[in-house]
Motif scaffolding. Structure first.
Motif, PDB file in Angstrom:
ATOM      1  N   SER A   1       0.785  -1.220  -0.059  1.00 29.39           N
ATOM      2  CA  SER A   1      -0.176  -0.006   0.106  1.00 29.39           C
ATOM      3  C   SER A   1       0.975   1.360   0.015  1.00 29.39           C
ATOM      4  CB  SER A   1      -0.850  -0.001   1.252  1.00 29.39           C
ATOM      5  OG  SER A   1      -0.342  -0.001   2.459  1.00 29.39           O
TER       6      SER A   1
ATOM      7  N   LEU B   1       1.252   3.925  -3.236  1.00 26.57           N
ATOM      8  CA  LEU B   1       1.220   5.367  -2.893  1.00 26.57           C
ATOM      9  C   LEU B   1       2.201   6.147  -3.433  1.00 26.57           C
ATOM     10  CD1 LEU B   1      -0.273   7.684  -1.654  1.00 26.57           C
ATOM     11  CD2 LEU B   1       0.726   7.184   0.582  1.00 26.57           C
TER      12      LEU B   1
ATOM     13  N   PHE C   1       2.503   8.940  -6.369  1.00 28.94           N
ATOM     14  CA  PHE C   1       2.992  10.254  -6.036  1.00 28.94           C
ATOM     15  C   PHE C   1       3.984  10.651  -7.008  1.00 28.94           C
ATOM     16  CE2 PHE C   1       6.159  13.064  -4.474  1.00 28.94           C
ATOM     17  CZ  PHE C   1       5.430  14.105  -3.985  1.00 28.94           C
TER      18      PHE C   1
ATOM     19  N   MET D   1       8.315   9.750   2.070  1.00 30.87           N
ATOM     20  CA  MET D   1       7.722   8.502   1.801  1.00 30.87           C
ATOM     21  C   MET D   1       8.500   7.316   1.723  1.00 30.87           C
ATOM     22  SD  MET D   1       5.316  10.215  -1.310  1.00 30.87           S
ATOM     23  CE  MET D   1       4.048   8.965  -1.360  1.00 30.87           C
TER      24      MET D   1
END
Length: 143
Positions: free
Chosen positions: A1, A5, A9, A92
């Motif tokens: 997950s 993402l 991005f 991230m």
């Protein structure tokens, strides 16, 4: 997950980079500042190229100054966009790594909790057996 993402991005900033950085990158290429770098003029030509450029520069830490610094020197306002992308992508990536560490720690903790429960059950059974044996020894008339 978290990886999904991260890819999403990269796609979003890739689209923005095509719009914001590619025109500046073309001006830099026309000035001849990319001599010896075949990929540099196309670094932000498409969403895929922009995502690959950011991955190369930020995620792997390769060739940061080869494309980004000439663009920042040509258009100093691009530092805001590149800086935000740099900070966000680094956070991230660290978040994805940290989530994997936390996940493996939780699994290990759960396994340890299960082991402790089994040991307590075994000890409780042994104590119950000892108590039963003691009661049988104390019972003189088998009542």
């Amino acid at each position: 997950s978290g990886l999904v993402l991260l890819v999403a991005f990269l796609a979003i900033v890739g689209v923005l980079a095509v719009q914001l950085l590619h025109p500046v990158n073309l001006r830099v290429a026309q000035k001849g500042l990319y001599d010896g770098c075949d990929r540099c003029p196309r670094a932000f030509e498409s969403t895929f190229n922009a995502a690959m450029t950011f991955s190369q520069q930020i995620v792997t830490g390769d060739s940061w100054g080869q494309v980004s610094l000439p663009i920042i020197e040509e258009a100093p306002e691009s530092l805001l966009f590149i800086g935000l992308v740099f900070i966000t992508l680094n956070l991230m990536v660290m978040n994805v790594i940290l989530s994997m560490v936390v996940d493996s720690s939780l699994k290990a903790s759960e396994e340890d909790t299960q082991r402790q429960l089994r040991e307590k059950e075994k000890a409780a059974k042994e104590y119950a057996d000892q108590l039963k044996n003691m009661c049988q020894e104390l019972d003189q008339d088998d009542s």
